[in-house]
Design a protein around this motif. Structure first.
Motif, PDB file in Angstrom:
ATOM      1  N   ASP A 172       0.107  11.298  -0.585  1.00 21.97           N
ATOM      2  CA  ASP A 172      -0.877  12.269  -1.059  1.00 21.97           C
ATOM      3  C   ASP A 172      -1.014  13.485  -0.138  1.00 21.97           C
ATOM      4  O   ASP A 172      -1.719  14.440  -0.485  1.00 21.97           O
ATOM      5  CB  ASP A 172      -2.247  11.605  -1.237  1.00 21.97           C
ATOM      6  CG  ASP A 172      -2.311  10.781  -2.509  1.00 21.97           C
ATOM      7  OD1 ASP A 172      -1.599  11.130  -3.468  1.00 21.97           O
ATOM      8  OD2 ASP A 172      -3.054   9.783  -2.545  1.00 21.97           O
TER       9      ASP A 172
ATOM     10  N   THR B 241       3.129  12.053  -7.462  1.00 26.73           N
ATOM     11  CA  THR B 241       3.304  11.313  -6.215  1.00 26.73           C
ATOM     12  C   THR B 241       3.334   9.812  -6.423  1.00 26.73           C
ATOM     13  O   THR B 241       3.711   9.068  -5.511  1.00 26.73           O
ATOM     14  CB  THR B 241       2.182  11.658  -5.216  1.00 26.73           C
ATOM     15  OG1 THR B 241       0.909  11.448  -5.844  1.00 26.73           O
ATOM     16  CG2 THR B 241       2.296  13.090  -4.751  1.00 26.73           C
TER      17      THR B 241
ATOM     18  N   ALA C 213      -3.389  16.271  -2.029  1.00 21.64           N
ATOM     19  CA  ALA C 213      -4.146  15.828  -3.193  1.00 21.64           C
ATOM     20  C   ALA C 213      -5.493  16.542  -3.239  1.00 21.64           C
ATOM     21  O   ALA C 213      -6.112  16.773  -2.196  1.00 21.64           O
ATOM     22  CB  ALA C 213      -4.353  14.325  -3.142  1.00 21.64           C
TER      23      ALA C 213
ATOM     24  N   GLN D 108      -3.937  10.300  -9.938  1.00 20.61           N
ATOM     25  CA  GLN D 108      -2.587  10.800  -9.701  1.00 20.61           C
ATOM     26  C   GLN D 108      -2.542  12.324  -9.761  1.00 20.61           C
ATOM     27  O   GLN D 108      -3.322  12.965 -10.458  1.00 20.61           O
ATOM     28  CB  GLN D 108      -1.632  10.224 -10.739  1.00 20.61           C
ATOM     29  CG  GLN D 108      -1.510   8.715 -10.661  1.00 20.61           C
ATOM     30  CD  GLN D 108      -1.078   8.250  -9.296  1.00 20.61           C
ATOM     31  OE1 GLN D 108       0.046   8.509  -8.862  1.00 20.61           O
ATOM     32  NE2 GLN D 108      -1.959   7.560  -8.590  1.00 20.61           N
TER      33      GLN D 108
END
Length: 312
Positions: A70, A288, A129, A284
């Motif tokens: 992430d 990834t 992320a 998600q």
């Protein structure tokens, strides 16, 4: 006239959970996870795992290069470095100069109270992320610090940084009132490794009561609607007893009855997908999960095996 060549018979599809997972790992995983799978399940050596892990090591002693999927980019981050320590711990290599170097990095990036931030500002400019914020002056985090401190204590690593970091973790765990599953997991990782077992047990019992009262673990997979997903988590991102008690000797194992633990392990075993891998439960982004699923698959197999479930 030559006859028509016969088509080679197709190999029989893998049948056991382990064989199906092996096919999935060879098909999709990074070299590191391939080497980890071989070590844990195919009697592979530790040396190739450490060699693969070294590709993520930076000159400052920390780890980067999207070891934790992430966080992208080359820079060292505490979350990457914690993941590296877990790999080293799992292969029995958590000691010596390699860990001394890591502890120097942890000292350099820790806050004034000795805690680790989840992400340092050096991540800015690289993809990450959306649920991992990058700020200029990040606070210390139990999520990042607890697992690292517990792991180092369990391996009998002694370093000056650990004194302040340990005190931070004690205070953070004692202060928990309303929590979320990942923070509880970090607290368990700390309490499972810290040397003061009496104090850890008292806090562990308190934490277990909180988990049950706040419904942070699904105790009956057939009644998911009775257990709300924590705010900010992905839809369906529930946590189960095995998420807290990854091994039977974890203090979190006492939080759950044999029946509750058994149902959760049944659920974990049944979650294996047709392609042989386990799914990623968290939110998600940027595909990834292609890198994360082999990691999740290895941990699912290790958890099932640790609790005595047959995997192959």
């Amino acid at each position: 006239m030559a006859g028509t060549p016969l088509a080679a018979p197709l190999p029989a599809p893998p049948t056991t959970p382990l064989a199906r997972a092996e096919h999935f790992v060879w098909l999709t995983a990074r070299v590191l996870e391939q080497r980890r799978f071989a070590y844990h399940f195919l009697r592979g050596d530790a040396e190739p795992v450490e060699t693969a892990l070294a590709a993520y090591l930076n000159e400052d002693g920390g780890y980067g290069h999207a070891l934790e999927p992430d966080l992208r980019g080359p820079v060292s981050q505490p979350l990457h470095t914690g993941a590296a320590l877990r790999v080293l711990d799992a292969i029995g290599r958590c000691g010596g100069m390699r860990v001394e170097r890591i502890c120097r990095y942890l000292t350099e990036v820790s806050t004034h109270e000795g805690a680790l931030p989840a992400v340092t500002p050096s991540q800015r400019g690289y993809p990450s992320a959306p649920f991992v914020p990058v700020v200029d002056d990040p606070p210390g985090s139990l999520l990042a610090t607890g697992p690292v401190v517990g792991l180092l204590h369990r391996n009998q690593v002694w370093h000056a940084w650990l004194f302040r970091a340990t005190e931070f973790c004690w205070a953070a765990v004692e202060a928990l009132e309303t929590s979320h599953p990942y923070e509880v997991q970090a607290a368990v990782a700390f309490l499972d490794g810290v040397p003061d077992r009496s104090r850890a047990q008292v806090l562990g019992d308190r934490l277990g009561r909180m988990v049950r009262e706040q419904k942070l673990a699904v105790l009956d997979p057939d009644r998911l609607d009775d257990f709300p997903v924590s705010p900010g988590y992905a839809p369906g991102e529930h946590h189960f007893p095995y998420d807290y008690a990854r091994v039977p000797d974890s203090l979190a194992r006492r939080w759950f009855t044999d029946e509750e633990m058994g149902r959760s392990l049944d659920r974990l075993a049944a979650a294996q997908r047709e392609d042989g891998g386990w799914p990623v439960a968290w939110r998600q982004w940027a595909r990834t999960s292609l890198e994360a699923r082999p990691i999740v698959t290895i941990e699912a197999l290790r958890t099932l095996r640790a609790h005595g479930r047959r995997i192959g």
